[in-house]
Design a protein around this motif. Sequence first.
Motif, short mmCIF file in Angstrom:
data_model
loop_
_atom_site.label_atom_id
_atom_site.label_comp_id
_atom_site.label_asym_id
_atom_site.label_seq_id
_atom_site.Cartn_x
_atom_site.Cartn_y
_atom_site.Cartn_z
N CYS A 1 0.85 -1.18 0.00
CA CYS A 1 0.00 0.00 0.00
C CYS A 1 0.90 1.25 0.00
CB CYS A 1 -0.89 -0.01 1.23
SG CYS A 1 -1.84 1.49 1.43
N CYS B 1 0.28 3.22 3.57
CA CYS B 1 0.62 2.70 4.90
C CYS B 1 1.62 1.55 4.84
CB CYS B 1 -0.63 2.28 5.66
SG CYS B 1 -1.44 0.85 4.94
N ILE C 1 1.42 -1.45 4.04
CA ILE C 1 0.99 -2.79 4.42
C ILE C 1 1.14 -3.73 3.22
CG2 ILE C 1 -1.48 -2.49 3.86
CD1 ILE C 1 -2.08 -4.07 6.41
N CYS D 1 -4.45 -0.19 0.19
CA CYS D 1 -5.24 -1.21 0.85
C CYS D 1 -6.68 -0.68 0.95
CB CYS D 1 -4.68 -1.56 2.22
SG CYS D 1 -4.72 -0.19 3.38
N CYS E 1 -7.20 2.37 3.42
CA CYS E 1 -6.60 3.62 2.96
C CYS E 1 -7.40 4.19 1.78
CB CYS E 1 -5.16 3.43 2.53
SG CYS E 1 -4.03 3.20 3.91
ZN LIG Z 1 -2.98 1.29 3.43
#
Ligand SMILES: [Zn+2]
Length: 438
Positions: A198, A201, A203, A231, A234
């Motif tokens: 992502c 963030c 991830i 993601c 987000c």
């Molecule tokens: Zn994210």
Amino acid sequence: MSQVFVLDTNKQPLDPVYPGRARLLLKQGKAAVYRRYPFTLILKRTVERPEPHPLRLKIDPGSKTTGLTLVNDASGQVVWAAEMSHRGEQIKRALDKRRAARRSRRQRHTRYRAPRFANRRPRTGKLSPSLESRVCNVLTWVRRLMQLCSVSAISQERVRFDTQALQNPEIEGLGYQHGTLSGYEVREYVLLKWNYQCAYCDIRDVPLELDHVQSRAKGGSNRVSNLTLACTSCNQHKSNQDVRDFLKAQPERLARLLAQLKAPLRDAAAVNATRRALYERLAVLGLPVEYGSGGLTKYNRVMRDLAKTHWLDAACVGHSTPPALDVHAIVPLKIAATGHGSRQMCRMDKYGFPRTGPKQHKRVQGFQTGDLVRAVVRSGSRQGTYVGKVAVRSRGAFNIATAHGVVTDIHHRWCRLEARADGYTYQQRKEAAFPPSK
Ligand SMILES: [Zn+2]
């Protein structure tokens, strides 16, 4: 079901047969085992003008693992499959180690010599040794399979994504999630460019969505230069906010994101270098070579509802892929490239001093380290049957690495050769061909 290759007594390839038929041929004494890996029989008779069905060898070259699959295009049947793991990392490590040893030796012994420079020919147009080994591994197996069955065409995944399809991506709304082929090309490209994580963030290993950095509602385009990965949380959080507002609190991340957005995919060329070299060398073999893109492979695989494995990816390479693939009960042969031993003359201790005597003969009593042997020990404390890779010792008593551990000191008179060391190790293991039901 994975089939068994059959040759006639003049080593002309015939149609592969099912394992049951192979067992029968062996039991009736009509054939003998020619090779153990891949399992091949040789008939004890000549076949006049054999006309085996043409097979297509499909290749999905990867940096760590390459998928190889033989498909009968007419029936859609997968005849044989393998996954080969390469030793690129190992080669890189060995070369680094050699470089360090030479540097150290120069520092210790020959510092008085004037430095030499410009005395090497540049490696123009050549692949680095670790990449070269990958190409050679694949070529070795293509040649091997051409001797064992009637390979009439080759399909290779040549690029990760088709840049042509990227030019005008017709992605609309959810279209790119389960839609057109160009949608798959775009997804593959964006996944690779944003490193499968992502952008907001970092991830990983969660379902990622394509995010329009400048939202569609505010006039953002569908071009790949406006796409990133997010993601679900987000993506929903950002909604159609401007990215500058959304990342107000993280100026560094914003700067990085905007820079990455403009950058073309940097290592796409390097990723494709090996594949291009492989394609050029396959073309010389005299068979028609078809090539496909990674996006097309994924599209074919998803449309046929097959699991993500290297050999199934290989089966789905190219436009020639039959509409229905019969992959029932196929167990891919796991091939691992091991190389052919080292040239080092003796082992070192951790300080770099010689630890063992110089190397003895490679072959002892007809055996060589790496050969597959079957030892039936009839007397003494080690009575039993052991099958595995042998490590020869010059005194004539060998170590055998079996599935249950290493047995030591097996005298050569008990050993029988099953297969010569050929630079690869083999394993056959079952796994599901279909994805777990949702
Ligand atoms: Zn994210």
